[in-house]
Scaffold this motif. Structure first.
Motif, PDB file in Angstrom:
ATOM      1  N   TYR A  96      35.496  45.671  37.988  1.00 45.73           N
ATOM      2  CA  TYR A  96      36.768  44.952  37.900  1.00 45.73           C
ATOM      3  C   TYR A  96      36.574  43.996  36.731  1.00 45.73           C
ATOM      4  O   TYR A  96      36.202  42.845  36.907  1.00 45.73           O
ATOM      5  CB  TYR A  96      37.045  44.207  39.219  1.00 45.73           C
ATOM      6  CG  TYR A  96      38.519  43.953  39.556  1.00 45.73           C
ATOM      7  CD1 TYR A  96      39.511  43.960  38.578  1.00 45.73           C
ATOM      8  CD2 TYR A  96      38.910  43.685  40.865  1.00 45.73           C
ATOM      9  CE1 TYR A  96      40.842  43.724  38.913  1.00 45.73           C
ATOM     10  CE2 TYR A  96      40.239  43.450  41.221  1.00 45.73           C
ATOM     11  CZ  TYR A  96      41.188  43.476  40.236  1.00 45.73           C
ATOM     12  OH  TYR A  96      42.515  43.243  40.581  1.00 45.73           O
ATOM     13  N   TYR A  97      36.796  44.546  35.529  1.00 43.19           N
ATOM     14  CA  TYR A  97      36.414  43.834  34.307  1.00 43.19           C
ATOM     15  C   TYR A  97      37.221  42.560  34.069  1.00 43.19           C
ATOM     16  O   TYR A  97      36.823  41.729  33.273  1.00 43.19           O
ATOM     17  CB  TYR A  97      36.532  44.782  33.104  1.00 43.19           C
ATOM     18  CG  TYR A  97      35.336  45.700  32.923  1.00 43.19           C
ATOM     19  CD1 TYR A  97      34.584  46.130  34.014  1.00 43.19           C
ATOM     20  CD2 TYR A  97      34.951  46.128  31.651  1.00 43.19           C
ATOM     21  CE1 TYR A  97      33.501  46.967  33.839  1.00 43.19           C
ATOM     22  CE2 TYR A  97      33.859  46.971  31.468  1.00 43.19           C
ATOM     23  CZ  TYR A  97      33.141  47.387  32.564  1.00 43.19           C
ATOM     24  OH  TYR A  97      32.062  48.215  32.388  1.00 43.19           O
ATOM     25  N   GLU A  98      38.361  42.413  34.749  1.00 44.48           N
ATOM     26  CA  GLU A  98      39.101  41.154  34.640  1.00 44.48           C
ATOM     27  C   GLU A  98      38.197  39.986  35.069  1.00 44.48           C
ATOM     28  O   GLU A  98      38.321  38.876  34.574  1.00 44.48           O
ATOM     29  CB  GLU A  98      40.341  41.160  35.547  1.00 44.48           C
ATOM     30  CG  GLU A  98      41.507  41.989  35.029  1.00 44.48           C
ATOM     31  CD  GLU A  98      41.428  43.473  35.431  1.00 44.48           C
ATOM     32  OE1 GLU A  98      40.311  43.987  35.661  1.00 44.48           O
ATOM     33  OE2 GLU A  98      42.503  44.105  35.495  1.00 44.48           O
ATOM     34  N   SER A 252      41.957  54.735  38.596  1.00 44.59           N
ATOM     35  CA  SER A 252      42.420  54.167  39.876  1.00 44.59           C
ATOM     36  C   SER A 252      42.551  52.656  39.750  1.00 44.59           C
ATOM     37  O   SER A 252      41.732  51.875  40.237  1.00 44.59           O
ATOM     38  CB  SER A 252      41.440  54.537  40.999  1.00 44.59           C
ATOM     39  OG  SER A 252      41.495  55.932  41.251  1.00 44.59           O
ATOM     40  N   MET A 253      43.626  52.253  39.090  1.00 45.05           N
ATOM     41  CA  MET A 253      43.803  50.856  38.703  1.00 45.05           C
ATOM     42  C   MET A 253      44.014  49.909  39.873  1.00 45.05           C
ATOM     43  O   MET A 253      44.708  50.225  40.830  1.00 45.05           O
ATOM     44  CB  MET A 253      45.005  50.752  37.768  1.00 45.05           C
ATOM     45  CG  MET A 253      44.996  49.503  36.942  1.00 45.05           C
ATOM     46  SD  MET A 253      46.544  49.335  36.070  1.00 45.05           S
ATOM     47  CE  MET A 253      47.281  48.091  37.090  1.00 45.05           C
ATOM     48  N   LYS A 254      43.418  48.741  39.753  1.00 44.73           N
ATOM     49  CA  LYS A 254      43.510  47.709  40.791  1.00 44.73           C
ATOM     50  C   LYS A 254      44.540  46.647  40.413  1.00 44.73           C
ATOM     51  O   LYS A 254      44.794  46.421  39.228  1.00 44.73           O
ATOM     52  CB  LYS A 254      42.158  47.016  40.924  1.00 44.73           C
ATOM     53  CG  LYS A 254      41.019  47.933  41.283  1.00 44.73           C
ATOM     54  CD  LYS A 254      39.696  47.171  41.261  1.00 44.73           C
ATOM     55  CE  LYS A 254      38.570  48.048  41.735  1.00 44.73           C
ATOM     56  NZ  LYS A 254      37.285  47.315  41.785  1.00 44.73           N
ATOM     57  N   GLY A 255      45.053  45.956  41.419  1.00 48.90           N
ATOM     58  CA  GLY A 255      45.897  44.784  41.168  1.00 48.90           C
ATOM     59  C   GLY A 255      47.149  45.086  40.358  1.00 48.90           C
ATOM     60  O   GLY A 255      47.419  44.444  39.339  1.00 48.90           O
TER      61      GLY A 255
HETATM   62  N1  LIG Z   1      42.456  46.397  37.121  1.00 51.19           N
HETATM   63  C1  LIG Z   1      41.314  47.100  37.070  1.00 51.19           C
HETATM   64  N2  LIG Z   1      41.236  48.234  37.775  1.00 51.19           N
HETATM   65  C2  LIG Z   1      40.091  48.965  37.765  1.00 51.19           C
HETATM   66  C3  LIG Z   1      38.979  48.563  36.977  1.00 51.19           C
HETATM   67  C4  LIG Z   1      39.089  47.349  36.248  1.00 51.19           C
HETATM   68  O1  LIG Z   1      38.157  46.916  35.536  1.00 51.19           O
HETATM   69  N3  LIG Z   1      40.269  46.646  36.343  1.00 51.19           N
HETATM   70  N4  LIG Z   1      37.844  49.332  36.944  1.00 51.19           N
HETATM   71  C5  LIG Z   1      38.001  50.753  37.288  1.00 51.19           C
HETATM   72  C6  LIG Z   1      36.735  51.440  37.446  1.00 51.19           C
HETATM   73  S1  LIG Z   1      35.848  51.769  36.036  1.00 51.19           S
HETATM   74  C7  LIG Z   1      36.284  51.867  38.670  1.00 51.19           C
HETATM   75  S2  LIG Z   1      34.889  52.812  38.815  1.00 51.19           S
HETATM   76  C8  LIG Z   1      36.992  51.494  39.914  1.00 51.19           C
HETATM   77  C9  LIG Z   1      36.030  50.822  40.874  1.00 51.19           C
HETATM   78  O2  LIG Z   1      36.643  50.605  42.102  1.00 51.19           O
HETATM   79  P1  LIG Z   1      35.836  49.900  43.272  1.00 51.19           P
HETATM   80  O3  LIG Z   1      35.273  48.617  42.751  1.00 51.19           O
HETATM   81  O4  LIG Z   1      36.804  49.720  44.392  1.00 51.19           O
HETATM   82  O5  LIG Z   1      34.718  50.825  43.610  1.00 51.19           O
HETATM   83  O6  LIG Z   1      38.079  50.621  39.676  1.00 51.19           O
HETATM   84  C10 LIG Z   1      38.858  50.941  38.531  1.00 51.19           C
HETATM   85  N5  LIG Z   1      40.045  50.099  38.502  1.00 51.19           N
END
Ligand SMILES: Nc1nc2c(c(=O)[nH]1)N[C@H]1C(S)=C(S)[C@@H](COP(=O)(O)O)O[C@H]1N2
Ligand SMILES: [Mo]
Length: 333
Positions: A96-98, A252-255
């Motif tokens: 989660y590079y943020e 699989s983007m977060k947030g």
């Molecule tokens: N917003 C956001 N989403 C992200 C990332 C990120 O840096 N920022 N990293 C991605 C990467 S490289 C991976 S492997 C997965 C990791 O998910 P996890 O920490 O739930 O295993 O999230 C992805 N989604």
């Protein structure tokens, strides 16, 4: 804590299965899982997770409470050939590079990140652009749990019971126009809360990702709000993220804070950072090496050794048809 799920209908060929032979040594795994449960890591996890859970959040109070327990959907349980990754590992080894590029530090830096209230802005080629509060937006849907394999482009893998709603169903409810061919997702920008975002020399914040609309509408695509039968942890992308099990993890983007419908193929975060290394489709493919390492094998969190990587991460039976008209090179890049 670690649950072992073995499905009778094995979908791996004998050859693929034998490359995973140490998985069959179930007893030794159980022993390790038992040791793990008593270890400091698990105690530490308990603290983390309890710390990250905000009992006053709307998840706890309403949406998730009304929807828990989610119904289990075992239709796609290929991943069940592998033991579910211990929740402590999936919650303490994150990208989660943020927050930071140090995987072991994400959970701590994300601990007080505000995830409520949360809204999602919908725009682009859609009947009506508008901002939605997350809770009423998700309310009409019922949650399901799906156990999926997850494969990071860095060649580590895990198996997680995600909780969410089918992404296609959700996107259709936003009334995209018929000429839509792509959907783009944009993340949050809060450099005061996220040290990784204070460095913008290399990364172009906020995070942004995109899918072809046929991929987004595919039955495997999940909009996740939970994991391991609980709300999503902040470090895993609370309150809402994508889960696309046949693609490398960075898709699989977060947030998610913004969803846009496009006609042209949108640019994506990692492709802009390093176009030679990260393409648009990013489907798991052991035959196409990353320019800096092989993708033939993968490390499975919590287990010794390496295991064969499967094309489309093992989900080809469901998704390969999506790519039949696309030149081979693009299946990965
Ligand atoms: N917003 C956001 N989403 C992200 C990332 C990120 O840096 N920022 N990293 C991605 C990467 S490289 C991976 S492997 C997965 C990791 O998910 P996890 O920490 O739930 O295993 O999230 C992805 N989604
Ligand atoms: Mo990743």
């Amino acid at each position: 804590m670690a649950s072992i799920i073995i499905k009778p209908e094995w979908q791996l060929s004998a050859k693929e299965a034998s490359s995973e032979s140490d998985y069959l040594n179930r007893r030794s795994f159980l022993k390790k899982a038992g040791l793990f449960a008593m270890s400091g890591l698990s105690l530490c996890y308990k603290k983390n997770v309890e710390g990250t859970e905000d009992p006053a959040s709307f998840y706890e109070r309403r949406f998730l409470k009304d929807n828990f327990p989610p119904k289990k959907n075992s239709q796609f349980n290929l991943a069940a050939q592998r033991a579910t990754t211990p929740v402590a590992l999936a919650s303490s080894y994150n990208n989660y590079y943020e927050f930071t590029t140090e995987k072991e530090d994400v959970w701590r830096l994300a601990k007080s990140f505000p995830v409520h209230p949360w809204s999602i802005e919908v725009k682009g080629l859609v009947e009506k652009s508008r901002r939605y509060d997350l809770e009423p937006l998700l309310k009409p849907f019922s949650l399901e749990e799906r156990i999926y394999r997850f494969r990071c482009v860095e060649a580590w893998a895990m198996t997680v019971p995600w909780v969410g709603i089918p992404l296609g169903k959700f996107l259709r409810s936003l009334n995209p126009l018929s000429k839509v061919r792509y959907v783009r997702f944009v993340g949050w920008y809060k450099p005061d809360k996220a040290p990784g975002q204070r460095d913008s020399s290399y990364y172009n914040w906020p995070y942004y990702e995109a899918l072809h609309i046929d991929e987004a509408m595919h039955e495997l695509s999940l909009l996740a709000v939970g994991m391991y039968g609980r709300p999503l942890n902040r470090q895993n992308g609370a309150p809402v993220r994508l889960i696309l099990p046949w693609k490398y993890g960075y898709k699989s983007m977060k947030g998610i804070t913004q969803i846009e419908f496009w006609e042209k193929q949108p640019p994506t975060f990692w492709n802009d950072v390093a176009p030679r290394e990260y393409g648009f489709y990013s489907n798991v493919n052991p035959e196409v090496p990353h320019p800096r390492w092989s993708q033939q094998r993968e490390r499975v969190l919590g287990r010794p050794g390496k295991f064969a990587t499967l094309p489309y991460n093992g989900y080809g039976k469901w998704v390969a048809a999506l790519y039949k008209d696309i030149p081979n090179r693009n299946r990965i890049y």
